[in-house]
Design an enzyme around this catalytic site. Structure first.
Site, PDB file in Angstrom:
ATOM      1  N   GLY A  42      38.275 -65.648 -62.119  1.00 42.32           N
ATOM      2  CA  GLY A  42      38.163 -65.622 -63.570  1.00 42.32           C
ATOM      3  C   GLY A  42      39.272 -64.802 -64.213  1.00 42.32           C
ATOM      4  O   GLY A  42      39.682 -63.777 -63.681  1.00 42.32           O
ATOM      5  N   GLY A  43      39.782 -65.277 -65.353  1.00 41.98           N
ATOM      6  CA  GLY A  43      40.768 -64.517 -66.113  1.00 41.98           C
ATOM      7  C   GLY A  43      42.201 -64.620 -65.655  1.00 41.98           C
ATOM      8  O   GLY A  43      43.037 -63.816 -66.060  1.00 41.98           O
ATOM      9  N   VAL A  44      42.525 -65.628 -64.823  1.00 44.54           N
ATOM     10  CA  VAL A  44      43.901 -65.745 -64.320  1.00 44.54           C
ATOM     11  C   VAL A  44      44.699 -66.841 -65.027  1.00 44.54           C
ATOM     12  O   VAL A  44      45.869 -67.044 -64.737  1.00 44.54           O
ATOM     13  CB  VAL A  44      43.922 -66.005 -62.788  1.00 44.54           C
ATOM     14  CG1 VAL A  44      43.318 -64.832 -62.039  1.00 44.54           C
ATOM     15  CG2 VAL A  44      43.202 -67.305 -62.433  1.00 44.54           C
ATOM     16  N   GLY A  45      44.056 -67.542 -65.963  1.00 44.22           N
ATOM     17  CA  GLY A  45      44.772 -68.587 -66.704  1.00 44.22           C
ATOM     18  C   GLY A  45      44.526 -69.991 -66.198  1.00 44.22           C
ATOM     19  O   GLY A  45      45.411 -70.849 -66.289  1.00 44.22           O
ATOM     20  N   LYS A  46      43.319 -70.253 -65.689  1.00 40.54           N
ATOM     21  CA  LYS A  46      43.006 -71.591 -65.162  1.00 40.54           C
ATOM     22  C   LYS A  46      43.056 -72.654 -66.260  1.00 40.54           C
ATOM     23  O   LYS A  46      43.627 -73.728 -66.077  1.00 40.54           O
ATOM     24  CB  LYS A  46      41.619 -71.606 -64.509  1.00 40.54           C
ATOM     25  CG  LYS A  46      41.479 -70.733 -63.291  1.00 40.54           C
ATOM     26  CD  LYS A  46      40.134 -70.929 -62.613  1.00 40.54           C
ATOM     27  CE  LYS A  46      38.951 -70.597 -63.500  1.00 40.54           C
ATOM     28  NZ  LYS A  46      38.939 -69.157 -63.875  1.00 40.54           N
ATOM     29  N   ASP A  70      33.476 -75.713 -66.182  1.00 43.12           N
ATOM     30  CA  ASP A  70      33.160 -74.286 -66.329  1.00 43.12           C
ATOM     31  C   ASP A  70      32.083 -74.134 -67.402  1.00 43.12           C
ATOM     32  O   ASP A  70      32.260 -74.649 -68.516  1.00 43.12           O
ATOM     33  CB  ASP A  70      34.426 -73.530 -66.747  1.00 43.12           C
ATOM     34  CG  ASP A  70      34.243 -72.017 -66.719  1.00 43.12           C
ATOM     35  OD1 ASP A  70      33.079 -71.559 -66.734  1.00 43.12           O
ATOM     36  OD2 ASP A  70      35.255 -71.310 -66.695  1.00 43.12           O
ATOM     37  N   ASN A 268      50.401 -66.496 -62.534  1.00 43.86           N
ATOM     38  CA  ASN A 268      50.583 -66.235 -63.960  1.00 43.86           C
ATOM     39  C   ASN A 268      50.748 -64.746 -64.258  1.00 43.86           C
ATOM     40  O   ASN A 268      50.501 -63.902 -63.403  1.00 43.86           O
ATOM     41  CB  ASN A 268      49.372 -66.768 -64.741  1.00 43.86           C
ATOM     42  CG  ASN A 268      49.399 -68.285 -64.890  1.00 43.86           C
ATOM     43  OD1 ASN A 268      50.469 -68.887 -65.019  1.00 43.86           O
ATOM     44  ND2 ASN A 268      48.230 -68.907 -64.893  1.00 43.86           N
ATOM     45  N   CYS A 280      61.712 -48.581 -70.018  1.00 44.67           N
ATOM     46  CA  CYS A 280      60.246 -48.504 -70.128  1.00 44.67           C
ATOM     47  C   CYS A 280      59.644 -48.204 -68.755  1.00 44.67           C
ATOM     48  O   CYS A 280      59.670 -49.052 -67.852  1.00 44.67           O
ATOM     49  CB  CYS A 280      59.681 -49.806 -70.689  1.00 44.67           C
ATOM     50  SG  CYS A 280      57.872 -49.834 -70.788  1.00 44.67           S
ATOM     51  N   CYS A 283      56.706 -50.583 -67.826  1.00 44.46           N
ATOM     52  CA  CYS A 283      57.191 -51.909 -67.393  1.00 44.46           C
ATOM     53  C   CYS A 283      57.705 -51.851 -65.961  1.00 44.46           C
ATOM     54  O   CYS A 283      57.423 -52.742 -65.145  1.00 44.46           O
ATOM     55  CB  CYS A 283      58.301 -52.397 -68.324  1.00 44.46           C
ATOM     56  SG  CYS A 283      57.761 -52.720 -70.013  1.00 44.46           S
TER      57      CYS A 283
END
Length: 335
Positions: A42-46, A70, A268, A280, A283
């Protein structure tokens, strides 16, 4: 001693093999594909990945359908239009359609009559059965699989555990129906004693088993297609973090166990360093952490197409955004 002229050169196990192209372009070129599943943690950009892939496919295939299995649907948000349980033509496209299968829907599973006399089996009772969400989603898919005439279907799937149950459902049902058939052979005489009870609900034993057999034939077709690498493949989506990499490896191993093809991975949210990141520290630290997992992905999946997509400043929504992200998926990133 020199090798004989007609003997092949010995294979060098240490020879570096040329890495596969780091994009999903191979999916656009494989015209035999009918089913493309997109999934991961979940939350990886499927959803972004599946929608962008569907948009890219629509440019090279005659007709494309994207289905969300889903329970937390996001297709409507991604395409900025209302999408329901029936196939909906997407705005701005001539050959791209979408639908969202509602796992809470009251589906007549495998076409069997669930009534006994005048009483319907309650939806509450059905929804209390473990795994019924996945079963009902799959039943909806099965009911329509033989009527769908789209050239390719993309599935935006639920998180990994739900997806594996969905993909292995045909095999499980095959085994279940096999046991039911064995039971029918062993208890044929006993079943006739219950004929009166069944007939009260308008169903004879033969009619009941005919319906089961009909459902089994549909499942057999789907199972063969799921295990055919020319027809079906699975795209794993991840981000360069430990838990996501762990889940991806678990998914790849499970797919191999169930003989479902997978040879594409999308990574992703990569924080590639650019000129704005030079000073930075956050970063730099983020890239250092991600680079460790990216190196592991390269090592683990050297025989996969690994598409690496950058962390974007804006969310990906609408036709223009999905087309742009589709280019990132199908164009190898320069090293």
């Amino acid at each position: 001693m020199a090798a004989k002229a007609n003997e092949p050169e010995p294979f060098d196990d240490d020879e570096d093999l040329e890495p596969l192209e780091g994009s999903l372009q191979n999916l656009l070129e494989q015209k035999s594909l009918k089913w493309i599943f997109v999934g991961g943690k979940g939350g990886v950009g499927k959803t972004t990945t599946s929608c962008s892939l569907a948009v890219a496919l629509a440019k090279v295939r005659k007709s494309v359908l994207i289905i969300s299995t889903d329970p937390a649907h996001n297709l409507s948000d991604a395409f900025k239009q209302k999408i329901g349980k029936t196939s909906t033509k997407l705005n701005g496209f001539e050959n791209l359609y979408a639908m969202e299968i509602d796992p809470k829907l009251d589906i007549d599973v495998s076409g069997m009559d669930l009534s006994v006399g005048e009483n319907k089996v309650s939806t509450d009772m059905l929804s209390s059965i473990p795994g019924i969400d996945e079963a009902m989603s799959f039943a909806e898919l099965m009911k329509q699989v033989q009527q769908m005439d789209y050239e390719v279907i993309v599935f935006d799937t639920a998180p990994t555990g739900h997806t594996l149950r969905l993909l292995t459902f045909p095999k499980v049902l095959q085994q279940t129906f096999g046991k039911i058939n064995d039971l029918k052979q062993k208890l044929g005489g006993l079943l006739t004693q219950f004929a009166g009870l069944l007939q009260q609900s308008g169903t004879t034993p033969d009619q009941l088993f005919d319906k089961i057999e009909s459902a089994k034939k549909t499942i057999d077709v789907v199972n063969r297609q799921f295990q055919d690498p020319d027809a079906t493949t699975f795209v794993c989506v991840a981000i360069p973090e430990f838990l996501s990499l762990f889940e991806t490896e678990r998914l790849v191993q499970a797919l191999a166990k169930h003989e479902i093809d997978t040879h594409n991975i999308v990574v992703n949210q990569i924080h590639f360093l650019d000129k704005d990141c030079v000073d930075c520290k956050k970063c730099q630290a983020r890239w250092k952490m991600q680079k460790k997992y990216l190196d592991q992905i390269d090592e683990l999946y050297e025989d996969f197409h690994v598409a690496k997509c950058p962390l974007l400043e804006n969310e990906v929504r609408g036709k223009a955004g999905l087309e742009e992200f589709g280019k990132l998926l199908t164009t190898p990133r320069p090293e």
